[in-house]
Design a protein around this motif. Sequence first.
Motif, PDB file in Angstrom:
ATOM      1  N   VAL A  14     -11.057  -6.889  27.139  1.00  0.00           N
ATOM      2  CA  VAL A  14     -12.002  -6.020  26.426  1.00  0.00           C
ATOM      3  C   VAL A  14     -11.635  -5.974  24.938  1.00  0.00           C
ATOM      4  CG1 VAL A  14     -12.778  -3.617  26.161  1.00  0.00           C
ATOM      5  CG2 VAL A  14     -12.656  -4.654  28.438  1.00  0.00           C
ATOM      6  N   TYR A  15     -10.329  -5.908  24.652  1.00  0.00           N
ATOM      7  CA  TYR A  15      -9.878  -5.888  23.252  1.00  0.00           C
ATOM      8  C   TYR A  15     -10.332  -7.177  22.536  1.00  0.00           C
ATOM      9  CZ  TYR A  15      -6.750  -6.302  19.259  1.00  0.00           C
ATOM     10  OH  TYR A  15      -6.257  -6.494  18.013  1.00  0.00           O
TER      11      TYR A  15
ATOM     12  N   GLY B  30      -2.547  -3.798  40.728  1.00  0.00           N
ATOM     13  CA  GLY B  30      -3.441  -2.923  39.969  1.00  0.00           C
ATOM     14  C   GLY B  30      -3.093  -2.917  38.494  1.00  0.00           C
ATOM     15  N   LEU B  31      -1.776  -2.838  38.206  1.00  0.00           N
ATOM     16  CA  LEU B  31      -1.356  -2.815  36.792  1.00  0.00           C
ATOM     17  C   LEU B  31      -1.697  -4.133  36.101  1.00  0.00           C
ATOM     18  CD1 LEU B  31       2.095  -0.989  37.065  1.00  0.00           C
ATOM     19  CD2 LEU B  31      -0.024  -0.102  36.070  1.00  0.00           C
ATOM     20  N   LEU B  32      -1.506  -5.238  36.826  1.00  0.00           N
ATOM     21  CA  LEU B  32      -1.783  -6.555  36.243  1.00  0.00           C
ATOM     22  C   LEU B  32      -3.274  -6.706  35.913  1.00  0.00           C
ATOM     23  CD1 LEU B  32      -0.343  -9.233  35.593  1.00  0.00           C
ATOM     24  CD2 LEU B  32      -1.031 -10.046  37.849  1.00  0.00           C
ATOM     25  N   VAL B  33      -4.103  -6.303  36.875  1.00  0.00           N
ATOM     26  CA  VAL B  33      -5.551  -6.407  36.648  1.00  0.00           C
ATOM     27  C   VAL B  33      -5.970  -5.504  35.492  1.00  0.00           C
ATOM     28  CG1 VAL B  33      -7.821  -5.943  37.645  1.00  0.00           C
ATOM     29  CG2 VAL B  33      -6.088  -7.116  39.005  1.00  0.00           C
ATOM     30  N   LEU B  34      -5.401  -4.292  35.484  1.00  0.00           N
ATOM     31  CA  LEU B  34      -5.740  -3.346  34.412  1.00  0.00           C
ATOM     32  C   LEU B  34      -5.349  -3.915  33.050  1.00  0.00           C
ATOM     33  CD1 LEU B  34      -6.876  -0.484  33.959  1.00  0.00           C
ATOM     34  CD2 LEU B  34      -4.509   0.327  33.952  1.00  0.00           C
ATOM     35  N   PHE B  35      -4.142  -4.470  32.982  1.00  0.00           N
ATOM     36  CA  PHE B  35      -3.664  -5.058  31.725  1.00  0.00           C
ATOM     37  C   PHE B  35      -4.604  -6.192  31.280  1.00  0.00           C
ATOM     38  CE2 PHE B  35      -1.253  -8.451  29.623  1.00  0.00           C
ATOM     39  CZ  PHE B  35      -0.864  -7.762  28.486  1.00  0.00           C
ATOM     40  N   ALA B  36      -4.977  -7.050  32.253  1.00  0.00           N
ATOM     41  CA  ALA B  36      -5.839  -8.192  31.918  1.00  0.00           C
ATOM     42  C   ALA B  36      -7.208  -7.707  31.427  1.00  0.00           C
ATOM     43  CB  ALA B  36      -6.009  -9.097  33.139  1.00  0.00           C
TER      44      ALA B  36
END
Length: 675
Positions: free
Chosen positions: A31-32, A20-26
């Motif tokens: 988006v940035y 979850g953290l990896l996907v969120l980070f990606a």
Amino acid sequence: MPKLPTERLILGLPGTVFFGLLVLFAIVAFVYSASRRIRVLLAGAPDPRFDRVGLRIRKTLEYAFAQKRMFRDFYAGVFHIFIFGGFVVLTVRTLELVVEGLWPGLVLLPGTLGNLYTLAKDVFEVLVLVGVAMAVYRRAFARPARLDLTADAWFILFLIALLIAADLVAEGARVALAPQLASRWSPAVAVIARWLSGVSPPKLQAISDAAWWTHLVDILFFGNYLPYSKHFHILTAVPNIFFMNLDPPGRLATPDLEKSERFGASRVEDLTWKSMLDGYACTECGRCRVVCPTVLTDKPLDPRLHIAAIRDAVYEATPEILAAASGRGNGGDGGGPGHARRDLIGGWISEDTIWACTTCGFCTSACPVFIVPAVDKIVEMRRYLVLDRAEFPKEMQTAFRGMETNGNPWGIAAASRADWAKELPVVTMAEARGRDIDVLFWVGCAGSYEDRAKKVSRALVELLQAAGVSFAILGVEETCNGDSARRMGNEYLFQMLAQQNVETLNGYGVKKIVTNCPHCFNVIRNEYPDFGGKYEVMHGTELVSKLIAEGRLKMTGRVEESISFHDPCYLGRYNGVYDAPRRILESIPGLRLQELPRSRERGLCCGAGGGRMWMEEKLGTRINQTRMREIAGAGTGAVGVSCPFCMVMLGNAKEEIGVATQPFDVLELARRAMA
Ligand code: SF4
Ligand code: SF4
């Protein structure tokens, strides 16, 4: 059921949490990056492209999803559609992966839908691998001249192949570990599972885990790499096709000079957002390069490099543009006061490049993703050089002065504009007031002043008279249409001439116009409506071919000659008039028409468009000679033309290179054949 890799501890975290953290980070990183690219577009000059949405959707389906233009090169079309189709199908797979990672065991697409999707995924994953293999073969062995072999392209192909292979292996190992998961909807996965059937369960679990994570990390990295890569087109080509130009291709937008504080484009910020998106969307396929007459004649303008330079200039300017947009002035965000940024003109694009373009439009029509690589951007840069800096090749000064003071680029007295018709029973609109006139004959500067073109004007007059068409000319009230002025960057002069002509034409209530000059034809038909001039405009060959078809003109005199036809860019490519001149030639007894290897949509420019008619050609070899060599190579005794500029360019080339092929205007030949 085997354990999903996400159920293990990774870096001390439960697999699901780590995932979850990896996907969120990606996602945050993507988006940035994407928002930076989009915010730069928003800072570009306006360009209304949100109209005719239904048509845009239809064109997007046709050209983005069915890849219609790509199939002009069948091999490339096949592997692109494999890879593109695979990406569309795999978008669902990515969602499936996220669901699987966060909620192990949950099935995104259950039942028949799931089975059908599984089959589509299986088939397309194999097709993507085939597509990548075809692309590798093309780059490594076939090596078409249009492609540059960049490391970035190889890296992208590697990422795509890894992405697909990892997914197939992960699934295959999982099925080998738990044969009850085998599905007849996954034939490729079943084959891999059979290959792995002798491997021990712990190793299968390790293979499945490693491949699953490889696929995941690859896709997350891929998405984040693209906005910084030369292959950003993978995300931007579809929107670029959606926002394609739906106006006539020969029309240039009319800037409001009264409200403009700056003229043309000298900085990235002066470009329209669509011009910047064009840069993002370039696939670097080089299709524009191989058709460009300036590349063929060793000039500094290469449309593929030109659009890449614009993209790189946008990338370089991004920190400054974003800082300015966020109120942090010309700095911050990596673009501080010491941040050196190259000028668009002179830094990224040389002035020689800007003046080289003939605006033939071949690059635009060749581009599979509907980029305009050069014309609109180059005209904007010329506008800046002419109107803001007064810097342009000195010979253009003569043409500008001639148009301004005498209404023609040669600068010959305006009072002698109608002298060509002195011996002919031709009336002017002023003389014909009150009479019923079918059509206005717009003669144009060449048709009025240039010796050979004057003969063609007389030929058209005689054809019209023989067919019983009532017509009139404007005589001394006609002035230059302004095409060359506009395309050389002198928008002020163009608008002045356009307004003057529209006023004259509207003053006589003109509805129908015939002209034998494709430049007059294009400007009056496509650009004068911006000035309130809306007319039915025909090219001379269109009207004459119609008169022949109606039996009002009889082609009975024999002209024993073999002939090819050279398509003028502003008649053919920009306005789609290909058949009318050919129909005339085919109707002349004795004339044998033979197509040139490069004809119709693929016709090569004579070198005169975009104001190049009035500039010296000092760099590389001469475009007119290149074209005339091709024409002479066809072995015909004559070449038909339908443009006074082409006639001059090819006529000069004939003398310069000493070939026998004689250029004739199609209307001259029709006149000769007239009974
Ligand atoms: S418009 Fe013609 S001359 Fe100009 S870059 Fe495109 S192909 Fe080359
Ligand atoms: S501008 Fe179009 S034709 Fe030219 S390299 Fe880019 S994608 Fe290919």
